[in-house]
Design a protein around this motif. Sequence first.
Motif, PDB file in Angstrom:
ATOM      1  N   GLN A 163      -5.237  -1.866   2.160  1.00 40.97           N
ATOM      2  CA  GLN A 163      -4.535  -2.394   3.341  1.00 40.97           C
ATOM      3  C   GLN A 163      -3.193  -1.697   3.540  1.00 40.97           C
ATOM      4  O   GLN A 163      -2.830  -1.322   4.642  1.00 40.97           O
ATOM      5  N   PHE A 164      -2.454  -1.587   2.459  1.00 39.39           N
ATOM      6  CA  PHE A 164      -1.204  -0.846   2.527  1.00 39.39           C
ATOM      7  C   PHE A 164      -1.525   0.496   1.908  1.00 39.39           C
ATOM      8  O   PHE A 164      -1.934   0.572   0.748  1.00 39.39           O
ATOM      9  N   ASN A 184      -3.104  -4.014   8.880  1.00 40.58           N
ATOM     10  CA  ASN A 184      -1.692  -3.766   9.114  1.00 40.58           C
ATOM     11  C   ASN A 184      -1.452  -2.933  10.373  1.00 40.58           C
ATOM     12  O   ASN A 184      -0.347  -2.443  10.580  1.00 40.58           O
TER      13      ASN A 184
END
Length: 218
Positions: free
Chosen positions: A86-87, A167
């Motif tokens: 995700q990051f 994100n």
Amino acid sequence: MIKAKDISKSFGDLKVLKGIDLEIRDGEIVTIVGPSGAGKTTLLQILGTLDKADTGIIEYDGVLLDKLNEKELSRFRNKQIGFVFQFHQLLPEFTALENVCIPAYIGGKPRQEAEDRGRHLLEFLGLKDRLEHKPSELSGGEQQRVAVARALINDPRVILADEPSGNLDTENKQELHKLFFDLRDRFGQTIVIVTHDRELSGMSDRKIEIKDGVIYNG
Ligand code: ADP
Ligand code: MG
């Protein structure tokens, strides 16, 4: 084909996965959905050999991963599996191109060959003019595409992505989702994506719903 059988995992008293059975065919795009805390990340990490189950087995094309020692397992992971998180988890002090090439260097690919492929991938992902940029100089969407290029550098057969678009804004999100399908269509990769995004799970070949540590649909 990826096969998981009777996968269980606890953290202390918390039973997170309670006997997961799963088969994913080559070239399939599967999404894993379910509420936060359901065990999706844990399952993906176990499928990706980044974490070990308490019980159960995982096979890739009939190869039982339990049989591999740590060194063989790292090599297997480096060659066969690309991860997107995700990051993005890019290294801040390295350029886009360097970040992309790191798994190739770890896998022992000669520098020139790695860089040629890295450049090619970044071009394919529309980042031709961003090769020398550091992550902080890139937008969220660009960072995530660099992370995808990094996942692809060793030409893995399987891509595992954990809320890769969680994100991103709508435009970048749709672009990234389209990219997964393009990759599968062009290179035949098997792609497993944990996501909260209904549009993406709706487009996928199969949606696996997980709740309270069990699969209840899929
Ligand atoms: P999801 O990705 O579906 O949100 P996770 O797989 O991350 O869920 O986590 C499932 C449950 O396991 C959560 O309650 C989480 O707090 C717990 N958990 C995850 N990893 C650990 C860990 N390393 N140690 C202790 N608890 C953990
Ligand atoms: Mg998670």
